[in-house]
Motif scaffolding. Structure first.
Motif, PDB file in Angstrom:
ATOM      1  N   THR A   6       0.832  -1.195   0.000  1.00  0.00           N
ATOM      2  CA  THR A   6       0.000   0.000   0.000  1.00  0.00           C
ATOM      3  C   THR A   6       0.868   1.246   0.000  1.00  0.00           C
ATOM      4  N   THR A   7       0.500   2.205  -0.836  1.00  0.00           N
ATOM      5  CA  THR A   7       1.129   3.516  -0.874  1.00  0.00           C
ATOM      6  C   THR A   7       0.024   4.543  -0.748  1.00  0.00           C
ATOM      7  N   GLY A   8       0.206   5.512   0.112  1.00  0.00           N
ATOM      8  CA  GLY A   8      -0.853   6.492   0.330  1.00  0.00           C
ATOM      9  C   GLY A   8      -0.509   7.861  -0.218  1.00  0.00           C
ATOM     10  N   ILE A   9      -1.539   8.600  -0.559  1.00  0.00           N
ATOM     11  CA  ILE A   9      -1.397  10.002  -0.922  1.00  0.00           C
ATOM     12  C   ILE A   9      -2.442  10.791  -0.144  1.00  0.00           C
ATOM     13  N   LYS A  10      -2.114  12.014   0.187  1.00  0.00           N
ATOM     14  CA  LYS A  10      -3.057  12.864   0.903  1.00  0.00           C
ATOM     15  C   LYS A  10      -3.923  13.598  -0.105  1.00  0.00           C
ATOM     16  N   LEU A  11      -5.231  13.489   0.069  1.00  0.00           N
ATOM     17  CA  LEU A  11      -6.193  14.151  -0.804  1.00  0.00           C
ATOM     18  C   LEU A  11      -7.203  14.896   0.052  1.00  0.00           C
ATOM     19  N   ASP A  12      -7.615  16.054  -0.428  1.00  0.00           N
ATOM     20  CA  ASP A  12      -8.660  16.778   0.292  1.00  0.00           C
ATOM     21  C   ASP A  12      -9.996  16.071   0.079  1.00  0.00           C
TER      22      ASP A  12
END
Length: 79
Positions: A6-12
């Motif tokens: 799993t790789t995460g990105i921050k999104l509004d």
């Protein structure tokens, strides 16, 4: 088959909702939609696309100022 992680990105919240709605309109999950988007751009960059190929002129100027790793390194080393 390679092992996935799993790789995460921050999104509004608005972007997350847009992804959820877009994926739903295609009868797909948000995970599927995001993975396809990443693969789409990854394949283009690997084929030689540049940032300029991805953005319009206005976006490119702001993107270089805000996201260029080289620009940030130059600013940090300017002292």
């Amino acid at each position: 088959m390679p092992v996935s992680s799993t790789t995460g990105i921050k999104l509004d919240a608005l972007t997350k909702e847009r992804i959820r709605e877009a994926a739903g309109s295609l009868d797909r999950t948000p995970h599927w939609f995001m993975k396809k988007a990443v693969m789409y751009w990854l394949e283009r960059v690997e084929a030689g696309a540049s940032v300029a190929d991805m953005l319009n002129e206005v976006e490119l100027k702001d993107d270089d100022r805000l996201n260029s790793v080289l620009t940030r390194q130059r600013l940090l080393n300017a002292d």
